[in-house]
Design a protein around this motif. Structure first.
Motif, PDB file in Angstrom:
ATOM      1  N   VAL A  10     -33.800 -16.041  18.991  1.00 28.03           N
ATOM      2  CA  VAL A  10     -33.922 -16.361  17.574  1.00 28.03           C
ATOM      3  C   VAL A  10     -34.243 -15.069  16.809  1.00 28.03           C
ATOM      4  O   VAL A  10     -35.350 -14.545  16.902  1.00 28.03           O
ATOM      5  CB  VAL A  10     -35.027 -17.412  17.342  1.00 28.03           C
ATOM      6  CG1 VAL A  10     -35.136 -17.772  15.876  1.00 28.03           C
ATOM      7  CG2 VAL A  10     -34.770 -18.648  18.180  1.00 28.03           C
ATOM      8  N   GLU A  14     -37.723 -12.595  15.954  1.00 28.20           N
ATOM      9  CA  GLU A  14     -37.787 -11.163  16.268  1.00 28.20           C
ATOM     10  C   GLU A  14     -38.187 -10.376  15.013  1.00 28.20           C
ATOM     11  O   GLU A  14     -39.072  -9.523  15.045  1.00 28.20           O
ATOM     12  CB  GLU A  14     -36.402 -10.707  16.765  1.00 28.20           C
ATOM     13  CG  GLU A  14     -36.328  -9.274  17.257  1.00 28.20           C
ATOM     14  CD  GLU A  14     -36.996  -9.102  18.616  1.00 28.20           C
ATOM     15  OE1 GLU A  14     -37.087 -10.075  19.377  1.00 28.20           O
ATOM     16  OE2 GLU A  14     -37.453  -7.980  18.883  1.00 28.20           O
ATOM     17  N   ARG A  78     -43.722 -20.829  15.680  1.00 26.37           N
ATOM     18  CA  ARG A  78     -43.015 -20.277  16.848  1.00 26.37           C
ATOM     19  C   ARG A  78     -43.701 -20.523  18.180  1.00 26.37           C
ATOM     20  O   ARG A  78     -43.104 -20.284  19.226  1.00 26.37           O
ATOM     21  CB  ARG A  78     -42.838 -18.752  16.683  1.00 26.37           C
ATOM     22  CG  ARG A  78     -42.309 -18.307  15.338  1.00 26.37           C
ATOM     23  CD  ARG A  78     -40.835 -18.572  15.223  1.00 26.37           C
ATOM     24  NE  ARG A  78     -40.274 -17.945  14.041  1.00 26.37           N
ATOM     25  CZ  ARG A  78     -39.042 -18.184  13.616  1.00 26.37           C
ATOM     26  NH1 ARG A  78     -38.257 -19.012  14.263  1.00 26.37           N
ATOM     27  NH2 ARG A  78     -38.590 -17.602  12.526  1.00 26.37           N
ATOM     28  N   GLN A  79     -44.965 -20.891  18.153  1.00 25.39           N
ATOM     29  CA  GLN A  79     -45.747 -21.018  19.404  1.00 25.39           C
ATOM     30  C   GLN A  79     -45.501 -19.836  20.341  1.00 25.39           C
ATOM     31  O   GLN A  79     -44.873 -19.988  21.397  1.00 25.39           O
ATOM     32  CB  GLN A  79     -45.412 -22.330  20.122  1.00 25.39           C
ATOM     33  CG  GLN A  79     -45.905 -23.561  19.403  1.00 25.39           C
ATOM     34  CD  GLN A  79     -44.830 -24.221  18.573  1.00 25.39           C
ATOM     35  OE1 GLN A  79     -43.698 -24.361  19.004  1.00 25.39           O
ATOM     36  NE2 GLN A  79     -45.169 -24.617  17.353  1.00 25.39           N
ATOM     37  N   MET A  81     -45.654 -16.936  23.115  1.00 23.82           N
ATOM     38  CA  MET A  81     -46.114 -16.952  24.504  1.00 23.82           C
ATOM     39  C   MET A  81     -46.222 -15.520  25.010  1.00 23.82           C
ATOM     40  O   MET A  81     -45.569 -14.615  24.506  1.00 23.82           O
ATOM     41  CB  MET A  81     -45.099 -17.673  25.387  1.00 23.82           C
ATOM     42  CG  MET A  81     -45.009 -19.155  25.136  1.00 23.82           C
ATOM     43  SD  MET A  81     -46.362 -19.987  25.959  1.00 23.82           S
ATOM     44  CE  MET A  81     -45.838 -21.682  25.772  1.00 23.82           C
ATOM     45  N   ASP A  84     -45.798 -11.890  23.318  1.00 24.20           N
ATOM     46  CA  ASP A  84     -45.756 -12.221  21.890  1.00 24.20           C
ATOM     47  C   ASP A  84     -47.086 -12.819  21.444  1.00 24.20           C
ATOM     48  O   ASP A  84     -47.596 -12.510  20.366  1.00 24.20           O
ATOM     49  CB  ASP A  84     -44.648 -13.232  21.606  1.00 24.20           C
ATOM     50  CG  ASP A  84     -43.275 -12.688  21.968  1.00 24.20           C
ATOM     51  OD1 ASP A  84     -43.125 -11.448  21.952  1.00 24.20           O
ATOM     52  OD2 ASP A  84     -42.380 -13.486  22.265  1.00 24.20           O
ATOM     53  N   LEU A  85     -47.642 -13.674  22.306  1.00 20.64           N
ATOM     54  CA  LEU A  85     -48.935 -14.287  22.003  1.00 20.64           C
ATOM     55  C   LEU A  85     -50.006 -13.202  21.899  1.00 20.64           C
ATOM     56  O   LEU A  85     -50.812 -13.183  20.958  1.00 20.64           O
ATOM     57  CB  LEU A  85     -49.303 -15.284  23.110  1.00 20.64           C
ATOM     58  CG  LEU A  85     -50.648 -15.982  22.982  1.00 20.64           C
ATOM     59  CD1 LEU A  85     -50.706 -16.823  21.723  1.00 20.64           C
ATOM     60  CD2 LEU A  85     -50.896 -16.878  24.194  1.00 20.64           C
TER      61      LEU A  85
END
Lengths: 232, 276
Positions: A10, A14, A78-79, A81, A84-85
């Protein structure tokens, strides 16, 4: 985890993460500038510059709010993970440390406005100037480590924090000496001591940012990886 | 049956040295070098994993990665597929489940399964749950059967919603209720392991939350393995997560580690939504 990740499927996600990184970079630049100008205002007792630093702080606060809003939005939609989290969580932490650092710059500016009628002997502020240089270097290195995801550089920053503490302690003794020599120095030197304390705290925030950088890159806390740090 | 199983296990744990029981969490299911072919196409490449007792293990991975294939090996559901060949070893409580002398029907009672789409029998709610215990001869009397049906529906969190209409068809329930009915049906035969193949993918968020809550309660008594396409669901309900990719088990570990700090780049790319 390798620093170079593939792009998200997606692209708008990004883009949001790239924007978040840019915002941290931008806020970092603003705060570095605030510390530099706050210290310059203090050392030159420059009234106008001090006022500028004080008003500039509001922009830094706004930037922090913008970063926090982006993070909340990314988490909600976006939740994120894994890496990224870690990025969004550390973005909040780093923005918070930068905001506090901005407050320290404002403190320097406030002291400048109180000192401007008293005057400052150069020998009083040499130590403060030296400390400011070291603190700025630490802050810059911590931000670079965060933005480039360089955990080794982050460890370096943490290992150098002791130097700032050492300078602060020696500055404390030095300023105390001036005060004992002549009680008329007490007011200026006390103000300078508070300034030195503010700078010392900037060093702590730089360490926090470096720790966030380490976590961002490795997924581990630096405290738990104590062997990475230089022996004290 | 559950009660006796539970007691036997408690005694066993109590007898073991403390350190031992802390480190070696019992693993009722152990798979070693499991290879699956569908005809000439190889679907699994030497999967080895231990499934810990009374916890939820999630299998994640892109479509076609072999996670469902592996799940279906655990109660030999793949036997029913023509041309499917399974090699390697899968043990349930130390016994090889691919031993030719093993009774597959009994195995599937010990290892229950819940599917993606709720599939109640076209029978009453009561009969849906009573069917398994009846054919396995688990109830000696009508009252014993009633008790199994009631307690299974209670454990599946469905009792209060259906207690006044046990004779109505199971297919008349909502999707979420049907799925819980299927879970009650699986529980009724006293399994040790429950396999769930995307149990919530056909359910709305509320029904999903209810089933997830149920899974969390069930893990006190059962070993659960769940295949899910929802990363958030795996993160929410499981204690252990295994990531499959192109028929290989890439990474397994504590769920929180997998989702905060995976070791493999492929895992990271998949769970963060990047092209792997």
């Amino acid at each position: 985890m390798p620093a170079t990740l593939n792009e998200h499927i997606v692209t708008s996600y990004e883009d949001e993460l790239i924007d978040l990184n840019k915002s941290i970079s931008e806020m970092g630049g603003m705060v570095e500038q605030a510390i530099t100008e706050g210290a310059m205002a203090l050392l030159k007792l420059d009234h106008v510059q001090a006022q500028n630093v004080r008003t500039f702080d509001a922009q830094i606060d706004q930037m922090q709010q913008r970063i926090n809003d982006s993070v909340v939005s990314i988490i909600a939609r976006r939740q994120p993970m894994a890496a990224d989290l870690r990025m969004v969580v550390t973005a909040i932490q780093v923005a918070n440390d930068l905001e506090r650092t901005g407050d320290m710059a404002k403190q320097l500016a406030k002291r400048t406005l109180q000192l401007e009628n008293l005057g400052l002997a150069p020998k009083f502020y040499n130590g403060v100037k030296h400390m400011k240089d070291l603190v700025s270097r630490q802050l810059q290195a911590a931000l670079d480590a965060y933005l480039t995801r360089d955990s080794k550089a982050a460890v370096e920053v943490c290992n150098h924090d002791d130097e700032i503490d050492a300078i602060y302690n020696s500055l404390f003794r030095e300023l105390l000496t001036y005060m004992m020599e002549d009680p008329r120095n007490i007011t200026q030197c006390t103000h300078l001591l508070f300034c030195a304390k503010s700078l010392e705290r900037v060093g702590d925030h730089a360490t926090n940012i470096a720790e966030a950088a380490y976590y961002l890159e490795t997924g581990r806390h630096l405290g738990a990886d104590e062997q990475q740090r230089a022996p004290r | 049956m559950d009660a006796t199983l539970g007691m036997a296990k408690t005694t066993e744990t109590a007898g073991a040295p403390l350190i031992q029981s802390e480190i070696n969490h019992a693993t009722p299911v152990r798979a070693r070098d499991v290879v699956v072919h569908y005809g000439t196409k190889q679907a699994l490449f030497g999967v080895s994993i231990d499934i810990p007792e009374r916890s939820v293990t999630a299998f994640i991975g892109p479509s076609g990665c072999g996670k469902s294939t592996f799940l279906r090996c655990i109660n030999r559901m793949n036997d029913t597929i023509v041309g499917c060949k399974v090699t390697g070893k899968i043990e349930l409580e130390g016994a090889d489940i691919y031993d030719p002398s093993l009774d597959v029907v009994e195995l599937r009672a010990r290892v229950g399964m819940v599917f993606q789409k709720p599939n109640p029998f076209p029978k009453s709610i009561y009969d849906n749950v009573a069917y398994g215990p009846k054919i396995h001869g688990l109830a000696q009397s009508k009252s014993a059967l009633d008790e199994i049906v009631h307690s299974s529906l209670r454990k599946a969190g469905l009792w209060n919603e259906v207690k006044d209409r046990l004779n109505e068809p199971g297919t008349g329930l909502s999707g979420g209720q049907q799925q819980r009915l299927c879970i009650a049906r699986a529980i009724a035969v006293g399994p040790e392991v429950i396999l769930m193949d995307e149990p919530c993918s056909a359910l709305d968020p509320i029904a999903t939350a209810i089933v997830e809550e149920l899974i969390d309660e069930l893990r006190e008594n059962y070993t659960i393995v769940i295949v899910t396409h929802s990363m958030q669901q795996a993160a929410r309900v499981s204690q252990k997560t295994a990531f499959f990719h192109l028929g290989k088990l890439i990474e397994e570990g504590k769920t929180e580690d997998i989702f905060t700090n995976p070791k493999h780049k492929q895992t990271q790319d998949y769970i963060t939504g990047r092209i792997g």
